[in-house]
Design a protein around this motif. Structure first.
Motif, PDB file in Angstrom:
ATOM      1  N   LYS A 199       0.843  -1.211   0.000  1.00 30.91           N
ATOM      2  CA  LYS A 199       0.000   0.000   0.000  1.00 30.91           C
ATOM      3  C   LYS A 199       0.870   1.249   0.000  1.00 30.91           C
ATOM      4  N   LYS A 314      -4.036 -10.814  -1.455  1.00 32.03           N
ATOM      5  CA  LYS A 314      -4.489  -9.540  -0.888  1.00 32.03           C
ATOM      6  C   LYS A 314      -4.575  -9.599   0.634  1.00 32.03           C
ATOM      7  N   GLU A 316      -6.324  -8.466   4.143  1.00 29.17           N
ATOM      8  CA  GLU A 316      -7.743  -8.346   4.484  1.00 29.17           C
ATOM      9  C   GLU A 316      -8.184  -6.878   4.485  1.00 29.17           C
ATOM     10  N   SER A 317      -9.220  -6.574   3.707  1.00 31.03           N
ATOM     11  CA  SER A 317      -9.675  -5.190   3.561  1.00 31.03           C
ATOM     12  C   SER A 317     -10.207  -4.630   4.880  1.00 31.03           C
ATOM     13  N   GLU A 321      -8.878  -1.186   6.849  1.00 28.62           N
ATOM     14  CA  GLU A 321      -9.749  -0.087   7.268  1.00 28.62           C
ATOM     15  C   GLU A 321      -9.692   0.132   8.780  1.00 28.62           C
TER      16      GLU A 321
END
Length: 328
Positions: A199, A314, A316-317, A321
């Motif tokens: 990111k 990926k 974990e979204s 957040e």
């Protein structure tokens, strides 16, 4: 067809990870239980080339389930990447009549195992052993849980001194290509910010985030930096932040190889035992060029090709957040 396997060797390669010894124990004892002659290869692929191969019995792996590191040792071996090195390794295996290999390690280990199997027809099963938790096909890799516990314990202690002195701490954790350790430790420790290889986070964005905390009278802050972040390591980032944000006394801690050592957690001991047991049983069924892993608390097989090509999965979204929502 089920292969006529009578002799199996086990090796550890690449970076060590807590749980490797527990896995070696499971591999050796599962093989012996099934009437297989078991061998250990010392110093990973280097040991295959130097013929550093020893017989192992049930007592060879007594009292090691709780130990960090690896009793078989590990080394990185450039010679094994060459055709000549692999040919020599294969000749040494044949000299011991070894039919199959269990390799415990990460992506570099699996890359070598896949090529060795394809070039010389050796039956190979891989066990994911890396604290980075970055291999596709397994929800958890050996050593990740223990490394996480080590990081969390260290950051909890750093938080105490940060609060006492109104300090901003930058804590660098391992993860050159994967932010798994950084992200989860950030949530578990209540970090104010986390910088991940996956990111993009600018220095200005980080300063803005820290400034918002200062406005609401935060007396200390923790920023967790994955070692592979594009802005640099913790020292570089701390220097840039200090130039723009001098609200706190700024300190840096690099946890480094502290994260690799120590007695494996109960989770890693059980995971290692399950995967080692499964690896031998899969070889005896005829499986090869596969990785045994854990998916949803069930043992699952993934081809080495898939485990390597799908390397970057990926994060974990919801965790991504949460690092913002819960740090206000």
């Amino acid at each position: 067809m089920r292969p006529n396997i009578k002799n199996i060797a086990v090796l550890t390669s690449g970076g060590d990870a807590p749980g490797m010894n527990a896995c070696i124990r499971a591999v050796v004892r599962t093989g012996i239980y099934n009437g297989i002659n078991m061998f250990g290869v010392l110093q990973g692929y280097q040991g295959l080339i130097t013929n550093n191969i020893i017989p192992m019995d049930a007592r060879s792996v007594s009292n090691i389930i709780h130990m960090g590191g690896t009793i078989l040792k590990t080394a990185r071996c450039l010679e094994f990447k060459t055709d000549e090195g692999m040919a020599l390794a294969y000749e040494n295996l044949k000299a011991h009549n070894i039919d199959a290999l269990v390799v415990i390690g990460g992506d570099g280990t699996f890359t070598g195992a896949r090529r060795f199997a394809q070039k010389h027809g050796v039956h190979v099963i891989g066990v994911p052993g890396t604290i980075d938790n970055d291999l596709y096909g397994s929800d958890f890799t050996l050593g990740y849980d223990t490394a996480m516990n080590t990081v969390i314990e260290a950051i909890d202690k750093i938080r105490d001194t940060a609060d006492a002195h109104d300090r901003l701490f930058f804590v660098e954790v391992m993860g050159r290509d994967s932010g798994c350790i950084a992200l989860r430790s950030a949530v578990a420790c209540g970090a104010e910010a986390v910088l991940l290889p996956e990111k993009e986070t600018s220095i200005d964005d980080l300063v803005k985030q820290l400034g918002a905390g200062a406005v609401t009278k935060k007396t200390s802050s923790i920023v967790i930096v994955s070692e592979g972040h594009k802005q640099g390591g913790a020292y570089d980032i701390a220097k840039h932040v200090k130039e723009k944000f001098d609200h706190y006394d700024t300190k840096v801690t690099i946890l480094g190889h502290l994260q690799r050592g120590g007695s494996p957690s109960s989770f890693d001991r059980i995971l290692a035992s399950r995967l080692g047991y499964a690896a031998v049983n899969e070889l005896l069924k005829g499986s090869s060029e596969m990785m045994v892993g854990l998916r949803g608390n069930e043992i699952a097989l993934t081809s080495l090709d898939e485990a390597l090509t799908e390397h970057n999965f990926k994060l974990e979204s919801d965790l991504l957040e949460m690092t913002h929502v819960l740090s206000i």
